[in-house]
Design an enzyme around this catalytic site. Sequence first.
Site, PDB file in Angstrom:
ATOM      1  N   THR A  37       4.471   2.842   8.276  1.00  0.00           N
ATOM      2  CA  THR A  37       3.192   3.137   8.913  1.00  0.00           C
ATOM      3  C   THR A  37       2.211   3.762   7.918  1.00  0.00           C
ATOM      4  OG1 THR A  37       4.223   5.193   9.614  1.00  0.00           O
ATOM      5  CG2 THR A  37       4.018   3.476  11.283  1.00  0.00           C
ATOM      6  N   GLU A 162       2.122   5.617  -9.155  1.00  0.00           N
ATOM      7  CA  GLU A 162       3.091   4.622  -8.676  1.00  0.00           C
ATOM      8  C   GLU A 162       2.411   3.272  -8.417  1.00  0.00           C
ATOM      9  OE1 GLU A 162       6.296   6.205  -7.170  1.00  0.00           O
ATOM     10  OE2 GLU A 162       7.125   4.408  -6.267  1.00  0.00           O
ATOM     11  N   ASP A 174       5.705   9.707   0.668  1.00  0.00           N
ATOM     12  CA  ASP A 174       6.777  10.321  -0.118  1.00  0.00           C
ATOM     13  C   ASP A 174       6.266  11.510  -0.929  1.00  0.00           C
ATOM     14  OD1 ASP A 174       8.134   8.217   0.932  1.00  0.00           O
ATOM     15  OD2 ASP A 174       8.259   7.066  -0.926  1.00  0.00           O
TER      16      ASP A 174
END
Length: 388
Positions: A37, A162, A174
């Site tokens: 999500t 990332e 994260d």
Amino acid sequence: MELKKLEEHFYGLFGNSELKPRTFFAPGRVNLIGEHTDYNGGFVLPFAIQYGTYLAIRQNADDLVRLTSTNMDFRVEIPLKELSKRVEKQWVNYPLGIFDQFRQANIPLSGFDLLFSGDIPNSAGLSSSASIEMVTAFALNTLIPESHFEMIDMVRMAQRAENEFVGVNCGIMDMFAVGFGRKEHALFLNCMTLEHKHVPIELHGFRLIVGNTNKQRGLADSKYNERVAECQLAVTYLNPVMPVTKLGEISFMQFYKMQEEIPDEVIRRRARHVISENQRVLNSVSSLLKGDILQFGALMNASHESLRDNYEVTGFELDTIVAEAQKINGVVGSRMTGAGFGGCTVSLVREDVADRFIEQVGREYSLKTGLHADFYLTEVSDGVREIV
Ligand code: GLA
């Protein structure tokens, strides 16, 4: 992790035991619910765990960034001038991506020696990468006098590192969990606005047990990026009837009425997962606040079902652990956690059946898959910090 040992290891590699390195720690994370999500601007509910990445770090006068890890037997040395280059050894790109972010933000960089040591299993979906990124960002921010980033800036830098440097189009969950985690709390995050609240995790005699399938995640990154693209396509189909930029802006009721606008059955299921999962996060937060563990467990089960049937990111190994877990009296909920395609599950298990759970699920899992599963009793922990 014994800090003394880490320091000795550090001196063994980089010399000069007169100059003590500073030591930092960033946890990994487990997501309770709200899977796939985050990049859709939806809700998530992760928490930081007791396992993570330690970093011993010290400035050097050599204009070199030297990186190594106690878990791997190689070392990388990069001249400051070449910092924006990627290196073939995968994990080194996580800290290098952070150095690159600092460089782009015009923070003056000197040379550094870095020794990492992690106790989260790699590629298990417990965010070892975000943990490496955040521990690096936090350490540099602490050690460089000109650097005054807030936690939220570092979280954003880690996501950019990332996305741009490593090349995975991951969301922000994260890094956020690793940065803002708090002992005994889950982080309820709106990934669209980045508003967040800490929700107490009071489990009333239950434990959260992580089960690692130990299945190599193989094509995980490309499959992940494929799901990101499928969700964007769903938005394009829905746009003529409801102009939104992300699926997270759509309520389940609205979706129910307009789902036929998506002609492709697969894309429709992908959207159904994201939009229903979002609602499950909201319901989970109210269940946890009310102390309704059974209701929360039921939502975890429903989440797994949707990830398996609508989003198709589970696979035989994850489904086996979850199915075996759900057979045990005293397990109220079980689901995959993280990106999927292998990796870990999280189960809500009554304390007095925890041992039996580990024994029985482990045995059945080995019989059915030929693989060995590892289990961890998680502790809900704090986010990134210096260890003094
Ligand atoms: C990975 C990504 C996160 C999130 C999860 C799925 O962990 O890094 O951003 O998308 O998968 O919920």
